[in-house]
Write an enzyme that holds these catalytic residues in place. Structure first.
Site, PDB file in Angstrom:
ATOM      1  N   GLU A 150       0.661  -1.235  -0.063  1.00  0.00           N
ATOM      2  CA  GLU A 150       0.076   0.064   0.017  1.00  0.00           C
ATOM      3  C   GLU A 150       0.978   1.120  -0.127  1.00  0.00           C
ATOM      4  O   GLU A 150       0.663   2.179  -0.478  1.00  0.00           O
ATOM      5  CB  GLU A 150      -0.928  -0.252   1.200  1.00  0.00           C
ATOM      6  CG  GLU A 150      -1.835  -1.000   1.342  1.00  0.00           C
ATOM      7  CD  GLU A 150      -3.041  -0.971   0.088  1.00  0.00           C
ATOM      8  OE1 GLU A 150      -2.898   0.133  -0.529  1.00  0.00           O
ATOM      9  OE2 GLU A 150      -3.757  -1.926   0.033  1.00  0.00           O
ATOM     10  N   ASP A 169      -4.884  -9.196  -7.989  1.00  0.00           N
ATOM     11  CA  ASP A 169      -5.178  -8.221  -9.309  1.00  0.00           C
ATOM     12  C   ASP A 169      -4.056  -7.461 -10.094  1.00  0.00           C
ATOM     13  O   ASP A 169      -3.699  -7.625 -10.937  1.00  0.00           O
ATOM     14  CB  ASP A 169      -6.420  -7.224  -8.962  1.00  0.00           C
ATOM     15  CG  ASP A 169      -6.144  -6.574  -7.771  1.00  0.00           C
ATOM     16  OD1 ASP A 169      -5.182  -6.808  -6.813  1.00  0.00           O
ATOM     17  OD2 ASP A 169      -7.026  -5.568  -7.162  1.00  0.00           O
ATOM     18  N   GLU A 228     -28.210   3.089 -10.853  1.00  0.00           N
ATOM     19  CA  GLU A 228     -27.177   3.019 -10.063  1.00  0.00           C
ATOM     20  C   GLU A 228     -26.265   1.944 -10.122  1.00  0.00           C
ATOM     21  O   GLU A 228     -26.645   0.783 -10.686  1.00  0.00           O
ATOM     22  CB  GLU A 228     -27.468   2.887  -8.499  1.00  0.00           C
ATOM     23  CG  GLU A 228     -28.431   1.818  -8.201  1.00  0.00           C
ATOM     24  CD  GLU A 228     -29.239   1.768  -6.789  1.00  0.00           C
ATOM     25  OE1 GLU A 228     -29.766   1.086  -6.577  1.00  0.00           O
ATOM     26  OE2 GLU A 228     -29.166   3.097  -6.478  1.00  0.00           O
ATOM     27  N   GLU A 274     -12.472   0.634  -9.707  1.00  0.00           N
ATOM     28  CA  GLU A 274     -12.310   0.039 -10.623  1.00  0.00           C
ATOM     29  C   GLU A 274     -13.332  -0.007 -11.790  1.00  0.00           C
ATOM     30  O   GLU A 274     -12.788  -0.078 -13.211  1.00  0.00           O
ATOM     31  CB  GLU A 274     -12.079  -1.531 -10.187  1.00  0.00           C
ATOM     32  CG  GLU A 274     -10.918  -1.796  -9.285  1.00  0.00           C
ATOM     33  CD  GLU A 274     -11.005  -1.175  -7.983  1.00  0.00           C
ATOM     34  OE1 GLU A 274     -11.847  -0.816  -7.546  1.00  0.00           O
ATOM     35  OE2 GLU A 274      -9.728  -1.363  -7.463  1.00  0.00           O
TER      36      GLU A 274
END
Ligand code: DMJ
Length: 600
Positions: free
Chosen positions: A137, A277, A389, A414
């Site tokens: 991170e 990912d 939505e 994403e």
């Protein structure tokens, strides 16, 4: 005859009218879309500043904003974010959201605020703190944010800084990079997931990390090495990536978590979502940024395995790396980046025709399918309340329902990211409508007086007191670029997994594009001598370590990549690894064995 003569002008007139009305309607349509894009761009800009100004007012210089209570947070351990512990009393945060906002400010044309932010960071930011941070991170958010902003700030063409800029951001990035290095000091070269910025790896630190934690460091650390001339950062990241690559299964699949001391897998199930990912993303982006064909080959094999074992129709589930058997049938919000990654190939094709070497094999056409299943978002909408939505969370494909406990939506980027790539790859206005729906949903559900709040439960739309920094680094940025990509005109950028732009520079390329021209390749292939000695007569199983002589511990070869199959059988060169001693790629023999070929 007279009737014909009189009919001709009428026919011509009709044609003219039809074509004029067609022109009018298509140009009307174009201008309507152009107006819509401008309107949406302005809405996104407003969103960004609402988030940014509230952060600056209530949270800065701490890490992130708590928009419901108008306060701040420095401890984001639940998402593996920057976790600051045992803070010194004078500690006032690492201004994470400010760092994450830098490139977005530039893209939105706010040079004044960018310069102000750079000035503040240059004077006040210090990494000399007793803080345990998550390496992955901290790398994608802080190091990536600083490196990208440094490149933007020092590019004289941009003229972003009116005052003086003395590479302060690069100095900070280098200081941070140095503090990362102790994490890589393991027998495997795979880095610890957590490192203390002041004291290095703490005693008793967990040895478990994720695939992304080992395989998604190369863009930021590679860029740092290229900028500073110090190869240690790129070397450490590359060594970890190569080791990880050597741990793939015979199906070219990876697990999700592993032990950095032993190099053994802990969680054998994986997919294209959490924990994995960005590993796929970085293989292809590292190839673009650094031009090494190794990355491209790795990506090809890994991508094909994903399509083969994880894909079910338009959806992707998880599977066991050893057997390829499906494990969890879940769709998660993180997976939504995949169509964008696929679509970016077509953008790459446009800018880098040489990139497409071997592309036919990848069969890209399903690029939109997984996204378009998202279009029939009936399954989501059933659970939600408004017609337009689009919010993704964890969805159980087998039960066709939202996950019973994991119902949160933390303002993730994403879906917006994929929409951005797909729009620019296809120019289909459908994606403008998708972007509009995303913007409307975000404003309707998540905007509060003090910023934008995450959603704790998408079935009740209950909010959570957290505005993640990636909302400014990615969500707003990709939405903005969807509606206005003028910043990208005439430039080639790779976006890191955190949305920080890095320029594609020819002098960062180890290997020049010519190497990829298919005719060259064929030429080399056709000159293969007919008689070759089989690797079977040589050393079939390459050494995994280098012996340094008597009395010395053997060290693991940095370049070693094992063959895809334990028995060294192969069908294609891509299934063969890299020899540990010579660092030469092994190739597949006519008899179907990997080895180092001798030309006779
Ligand atoms: C971001 O921090 C990055 O995109 C990361 O790779 C995974 N996803 C989060 C936001 O969802």
């Amino acid at each position: 005859m007279p009737s014909r003569r009189s009919g001709t002008p009428a026919f011509v007139l009709l044609l003219l009218v039809i074509s004029l009305s067609f022109c009018t309607s298509s140009s009307e349509l174009d201008s309507r879309w152009a107006a819509k894009k401008l309107e949406m761009r302005d809405k996104v800009r407003e969103m960004f500043y609402h988030a940014y100004e509230n952060y600056m007012t209530y949270a800065f210089p701490h890490d992130e904003l708590k928009p419901l209570t108008k306060s701040y947070t420095d401890s984001l351990s639940e998402l593996g974010n920057l976790k600051l512990e045992h803070l010194p009393t004078d500690y006032s945060g690492s201004a994470l959201t400010l760092i994450e906002s830098l490139s977005s400010l530039v893209i939105m044309g706010n040079n004044t605020e960018f310069e102000r932010a750079v000035g503040w960071l240059s004077k006040n930011l210090s990494f000399d703190v007793d803080a345990r941070v998550n390496l992955f991170e901290c790398n994608i958010r802080v190091l990536g944010g600083l490196v990208s902003a440094h490149i933007l700030a020092s590019d004289s063409k941009n003229r972003l800084i009116q005052g003086s800029y003395d590479n302060e951001l690069l100095g900070l990035a280098e200081d941070l990079g140095r503090r990362f290095l102790p994490a890589f000091d393991t027998p495997t070269g795979l880095p610890y997931a957590w490192v203390n910025l002041k004291y290095g790896v703490m005693e008793g630190e967990t040895t478990e990390t994720s695939t992304s934690g080992c395989g998604s460091l190369i863009l930021e650390m590679g860029a740092l090495s290229r900028l500073t001339g110090d190869p240690r950062y790129e070397f450490a990241a590359l060594r970890a990536l190569r080791k990880l690559w050597s741990m793939r299964s015979s199906l070219n699949l990876f697990g999700t978590t592993l032990d950095v001391m032993t190099g053994e897998w802990i969680e054998h199930s994986s997919g294209i979502g959490a924990g994995v990912d960005s590993f796929y993303e970085y293989l292809v982006k590292a190839h673009i940024l650094f031009g090494k064909d190794d990355y491209w080959r790795m990506f090809q094999s890994a991508y094909l395995a994903v399509q083969k074992y994880f894909r079910h129709g338009s959806w992707y589930h998880e599977a066991d790396m050893r057997s390829g058997r499906a494990t969890y049938w879940q769709l998660t919000s993180l997976q939504a980046f995949w169509p964008g990654l696929q679509a970016s190939f077509s953008l790459i094709q446009h800018h880098f025709p040489w990139f497409l070497w071997g592309m036919s094999e990848l069969r890209i056409p399903p690029i939109e399918s997984s996204f378009l299943s998202g279009k029939s978002m009936g399954c989501y909408q059933k659970e939600l309340r408004k017609p337009n939505e689009i919010i993704i969370f964890r969805y159980l494909l087998d039960y066709q329902t939202v996950h019973p406990t994991e119902k949160y939506y933390p303002l993730r980027p994403e879906l917006a990211e994929s929409t951005f790539y797909l729009y620019h790859a296809t120019k289909d206005p459908f994606y403008i409508e998708v972007g509009e729906a995303i913007v409307n949903s975000l404003n309707f559900y998540t905007k509060v007086e003090g910023g934008f709040a995450s959603i704790r439960d998408v079935t009740t739309m209950q909010r959570e007191d957290h505005q993640h920094s990636f909302f400014l680094a990615e969500t707003c940025k990709y939405l903005y670029l969807l509606f206005d990509d003028s910043f990208l005109a005439g430039r080639n950028y790779v976006f890191t997994t955190e949305g920080h732009p890095l320029p594609v520079l020819s002098d960062w390329h180890d290997r020049l594009p010519e190497a990829y021209i298919p005719s060259n390749w064929t030429y080399v292939k056709s000159r293969m001598p007919t008689e070759r000695a089989s690797a079977m007569s040589l050393q079939v199983c390459p050494a995994t370590s280098l012996s340094l002589g008597e009395g010395q511990q053997p060290i693991e070869s940095v370049c070693h990549v094992v063959d895809a199959r334990g028995d060294h059988r192969c069908l294609r060169d891509e299934e063969c690894g890299v020899d540990a001693t010579s660092c030469r790629s092994r190739s597949c023999s006519i008899a179907g064995y990997c080895g180092l070929w001798l030309l006779v």
